[in-house]
Write a protein that holds these residues in place. Structure first.
Motif, PDB file in Angstrom:
ATOM      1  N   ARG A  81      39.356  49.105  -3.463  1.00 59.50           N
ATOM      2  CA  ARG A  81      38.203  49.832  -3.693  1.00 59.50           C
ATOM      3  C   ARG A  81      37.486  50.151  -5.087  1.00 59.50           C
ATOM      4  N   GLU A  82      38.722  49.720  -6.019  1.00 65.32           N
ATOM      5  CA  GLU A  82      38.330  49.874  -7.379  1.00 65.32           C
ATOM      6  C   GLU A  82      38.720  48.688  -8.226  1.00 65.32           C
TER       7      GLU A  82
ATOM      8  N   ARG B 109      31.416  44.371  -8.938  1.00 68.22           N
ATOM      9  CA  ARG B 109      32.505  45.339  -9.086  1.00 68.22           C
ATOM     10  C   ARG B 109      32.493  46.300  -7.908  1.00 68.22           C
ATOM     11  N   LEU B 110      33.780  46.640  -7.594  1.00 65.53           N
ATOM     12  CA  LEU B 110      33.766  47.843  -6.597  1.00 65.53           C
ATOM     13  C   LEU B 110      34.247  49.150  -7.064  1.00 65.53           C
ATOM     14  N   ALA B 111      33.726  50.005  -6.553  1.00 66.88           N
ATOM     15  CA  ALA B 111      34.196  51.421  -6.743  1.00 66.88           C
ATOM     16  C   ALA B 111      33.894  52.385  -5.944  1.00 66.88           C
TER      17      ALA B 111
ATOM     18  N   LEU C  45      33.214  59.892  -1.925  1.00 67.39           N
ATOM     19  CA  LEU C  45      34.655  59.835  -1.519  1.00 67.39           C
ATOM     20  C   LEU C  45      35.486  60.019  -2.853  1.00 67.39           C
ATOM     21  N   GLY C  46      35.069  60.412  -3.812  1.00 62.35           N
ATOM     22  CA  GLY C  46      35.933  61.004  -4.854  1.00 62.35           C
ATOM     23  C   GLY C  46      35.931  59.998  -6.097  1.00 62.35           C
TER      24      GLY C  46
END
Length: 137
Positions: free
Chosen positions: A15-16, A29-31, A36-37
Motif C-alpha cells: 500500500r506504500e 503511486r500507492l498510499a 487508515l493511518g
C-alpha cells in the motif's frame, strides 16, 4: 474459460509503493488513505477496485440496455468500496450507485441493473465473496 484479454499489473511495496501495468498505461503511486493511518498522497487498492468495478458494470449495463433497445448512454455508475476489520483480517463491501437518465422508468432501470449484475465479470467474481449493494438513482 479462454481469456480474450489478460491485463498484467505489478505492485511494489504494498500500500506504500507503486502499481503499474505491463503496457505502461497505468502507473500510480500507492498510499494508504488518512483514515487508515496513511498520508493519503497516492491512490489505494480500494479506489482502483472501485474504478474498475464501476467501469466494468457500466459496460455490462450498456450491453444489456442495447439488447433491450433502451438508451442508457447517459447512465453513470459510481463504485464505493469499503474496507474494514473482519476477524483477524480485513474484508470489503461494495455499493454500486447507478444513475439512470430520467427517460427510463424506474422498473425498467432496476431490471436492467439486475441483468447487468448477472453479466458483469466483477459481479460474477465477487458474488458470494463480498456484499454488493445495487442502488438505482
Amino acid at each position: 474459460m479462454d481469456a480474450l484479454y489478460t491485463a498484467v499489473a505489478t505492485a511494489t511495496h504494498g500500500r506504500e509503493g507503486r502499481a503499474f501495468s505491463s503496457d505502461g498505461k497505468l502507473d500510480v503511486r500507492l498510499a494508504p488513505p488518512a483514515e487508515l493511518g496513511g498520508d493519503g498522497q497516492g491512490t489505494n487498492p480500494e479506489q482502483l477496485f472501485a474504478a474498475g468495478y464501476a467501469a466494468c458494470f457500466a459496460s455490462a449495463l450498456a450491453l444489456v440496455a442495447r439488447k433491450a433497445s433502451v438508451d442508457l448512454s447517459d447512465a453513470a455508475v459510481t463504485g464505493e468500496v469499503g474496507i474494514g476489520k473482519q476477524g483477524e483480517g480485513f474484508a470489503l463491501a461494495v455499493t454500486l450507485r447507478v444513475e439512470l437518465p430520467d427517460t427510463v422508468d424506474r422498473a425498467t432501470g432496476r431490471e436492467l441493473v439486475e441483468q447487468a449484475h448477472q453479466v458483469c465479470p466483477y459481479s460474477n467474481a465477487t458474488r458470494g465473496n463480498i456484499p454488493v449493494e445495487l442502488v438505482v438513482e
